[in-house]
Design a protein around this motif. Structure first.
Motif, mmCIF file in Angstrom:
data_model
loop_
_atom_site.group_PDB
_atom_site.id
_atom_site.type_symbol
_atom_site.label_atom_id
_atom_site.label_comp_id
_atom_site.label_asym_id
_atom_site.label_seq_id
_atom_site.Cartn_x
_atom_site.Cartn_y
_atom_site.Cartn_z
ATOM 1 N N ARG B 19 0.850 -1.197 0.000
ATOM 2 C CA ARG B 19 0.000 0.000 0.000
ATOM 3 C C ARG B 19 0.887 1.249 0.000
ATOM 4 O O ARG B 19 2.007 1.232 0.495
ATOM 5 C CB ARG B 19 -0.950 -0.008 1.191
ATOM 6 C CG ARG B 19 -0.301 0.228 2.537
ATOM 7 C CD ARG B 19 -1.362 0.300 3.634
ATOM 8 N NE ARG B 19 -0.754 0.634 4.911
ATOM 9 C CZ ARG B 19 -0.452 1.869 5.293
ATOM 10 N NH1 ARG B 19 -0.687 2.888 4.505
ATOM 11 N NH2 ARG B 19 0.121 2.084 6.466
ATOM 12 N N ASP B 115 0.958 7.565 7.819
ATOM 13 C CA ASP B 115 2.196 6.921 8.275
ATOM 14 C C ASP B 115 2.999 7.898 9.117
ATOM 15 O O ASP B 115 3.662 7.504 10.074
ATOM 16 C CB ASP B 115 2.994 6.438 7.069
ATOM 17 C CG ASP B 115 2.299 5.286 6.368
ATOM 18 O OD1 ASP B 115 2.252 4.194 6.952
ATOM 19 O OD2 ASP B 115 1.757 5.485 5.273
ATOM 20 N N ASP C 86 -4.613 -1.078 11.853
ATOM 21 C CA ASP C 86 -3.269 -1.426 11.384
ATOM 22 C C ASP C 86 -3.323 -2.321 10.148
ATOM 23 O O ASP C 86 -4.390 -2.631 9.636
ATOM 24 C CB ASP C 86 -2.451 -2.059 12.502
ATOM 25 C CG ASP C 86 -3.127 -3.306 13.043
ATOM 26 O OD1 ASP C 86 -3.945 -3.914 12.316
ATOM 27 O OD2 ASP C 86 -2.857 -3.668 14.185
ATOM 28 N N ASN C 87 -2.139 -2.715 9.682
ATOM 29 C CA ASN C 87 -2.036 -3.422 8.403
ATOM 30 C C ASN C 87 -2.545 -4.860 8.409
ATOM 31 O O ASN C 87 -2.707 -5.460 7.345
ATOM 32 C CB ASN C 87 -0.574 -3.429 7.940
ATOM 33 C CG ASN C 87 -0.155 -2.084 7.383
ATOM 34 O OD1 ASN C 87 -0.918 -1.456 6.658
ATOM 35 N ND2 ASN C 87 1.045 -1.641 7.731
ATOM 36 N N ILE C 90 -5.232 -6.557 5.746
ATOM 37 C CA ILE C 90 -5.519 -5.662 4.630
ATOM 38 C C ILE C 90 -5.191 -6.348 3.307
ATOM 39 O O ILE C 90 -4.216 -7.103 3.213
ATOM 40 C CB ILE C 90 -4.730 -4.344 4.790
ATOM 41 C CG1 ILE C 90 -5.111 -3.335 3.724
ATOM 42 C CG2 ILE C 90 -3.244 -4.578 4.770
ATOM 43 C CD1 ILE C 90 -4.441 -1.988 3.936
ATOM 44 N N ALA C 97 -5.009 2.885 1.926
ATOM 45 C CA ALA C 97 -5.704 2.307 3.077
ATOM 46 C C ALA C 97 -6.122 3.421 4.022
ATOM 47 O O ALA C 97 -5.276 4.178 4.500
ATOM 48 C CB ALA C 97 -4.785 1.325 3.796
#
Lengths: 179, 179, 179, 179
Positions: B19, B115, C86-87, C90, C97
């Protein structure tokens, strides 16, 4: 046979009271100091004594828990706006648990739902609540904060911000705001 | 006849990239100063130049708008996380509009989706975003803030907080964080 | 020395395009059937081919994942509105995202952010999205649903509801709606 | 001098009761029928008679309003989870107003905060609440719905879904669920 006619509904209006006054007490969770918690307990007690409903973040730690216990010590009504979706970690002193399942975004609900917001102690979550409250034009009372904290928030928005020296002062200011 | 078999889906994995990196730029709306907006414009431009996606609150005022315009000036991709539910008040420089219809509670989405969070200027909304970001263990860069503001946030949570003297410094710190 | 003057900002307006069109594809996650996923993959592909942005719930299962992979197979742009922070979980085919950390309340963001909502398959989450979309006066296309499902939603709100026999028909209806 | 010691806090535990049981009544607003409202009024009354707290969407129309009035007619406690941020449009029969300012995304809070959800009447908003409740593994009682509606939801998730013929039956099922 039971019938609810419009006449009945209309009549009931006369007995209805306005919605209850809600005072939000915001403060640190795990990182609350003993002093924060003592003040929160006393705040909760005095809020309930005034007949106001106490609203907190609802968890079983720190200021949330202490304020709720204070309110329950005099048989007050306590609302907890939880960030999760189940009973884990909820304060035993919360009567009404509202599960938001929306993490810290629920901080905005805490302040928008409070007629007056009192910050007791300071941390990242509390700072977000004070900021969101000021953003929403809510009245905010900072209890026993240092000069730097006071100055920081006064620079952001001065008009709805109050500083209280002690718990009694915070309650007195709340009464004035609500008057 | 079109068929999507599991083999095909698996093969596609090899072409998929991770991503995209999202950098959030937070700052005042109506109350932004000319300096805030100049810095925001330059920030947006440099963020896009790095190949990062820019995320803002998406409205057509202040830091949100200026940063998005900066990013578009070099053909970057811009995301706006709107507090409302329709096109009114949206910046023309927003490519992807996410309508939350949840008022300032969307500030939490802004920071959790970034981020790295860069605060450019300060106000009640921005202070809530910095606080929520620190609460969520996000890296936050304060751009050109005064000592009091810096000290206030450092007392809250010191470990994820960075201070940048200028826009180039903010980008350099962002690179280090992402490395 | 870099200067951003108001003149420059004004000039940029002429080069700005409107925000991109976003098509939301909603459908089951873990409980998606092979047919749901085939259709979702094809939908994603055709949506991207039209130059529209694909929006899904962003997870690496079911319709969300398949639609995103379809869009990426033709180099489209994919947005995932995640319920977590969080990731984990995903989809690899999500470019952008957005982490809401607000559980299924994010379903409302999915539909309010979509110019057109296409339901591919049905489950409790998808039903909530179709319902929330109709509540928000959004155009909704039901793809290959049974009569009972169609009738159920038509009784709720008839005016914004469309039924498509196949993926090509869904895209044709979307074009008409956007025209 | 007031002192709150840990001993005191611990002692208080013995007097604390568990959080109160909350029953959510969901149903149409402006589009509620007279029958929906009669049933809602009676539901609210019986819920309060059982000592349960009533939770609704809090507005001054339809099922929300009628259920709250029913609960107040026997001096129950009523919670309203509002989609807006101020007093406009709030039911006079709501004791505790929680202002979410998050539009229909608050529907998820309604159901996640309810120990049992009762749907009284049907519309797009109510359908989203039933769907979100089933998604969250909540017990849902459908009151007096037609076969098609019943079948639609049973196909989605069968295990937590109950159907009640009348208000007394809904209360009896609620008691069984809570037992």
């Amino acid at each position: 046979m039971w019938v609810c006619c419009f006449h009945e509904l209309a009549d009931l209006n006369y007995e209805l009271t306005m919605r209850k006054i809600i005072i939000g007490v915001m403060g640190p969770g795990e990182k609350a100091t003993a002093v924060d918690m003592q003040k929160a307990y006393e705040l909760g007690k005095l809020i309930a004594t005034q007949g106001w409903v106490l609203l907190t973040g609802g968890r079983n730690v720190g200021v949330m828990d202490a304020a709720s216990r204070g309110a329950k010590s005099v048989d007050g009504l306590t609302i907890g706006i939880l960030r999760d979706h189940d009973n884990d970690g909820i304060s035993e002193a919360v009567d009404i648990a509202i599960f938001t399942d929306m993490g810290n975004a629920r901080n905005n609900i805490n302040v928008v739902s409070s007629d007056v917001v009192i910050a007791c102690g300071m941390g990242a979550g509390t700072a977000s609540e004070v900021s969101l409250a000021l953003k929403a034009n809510k009245k905010v009372i900072l209890l026993s904060v240092d000069e730097e904290t006071k100055n920081f928030f006064q620079k952001l928005v001065s008009k709805n911000l109050y500083c209280a020296n002690d718990v009694d002062n915070a309650i007195a200011i709340t009464k004035e705001i609500l008057a």
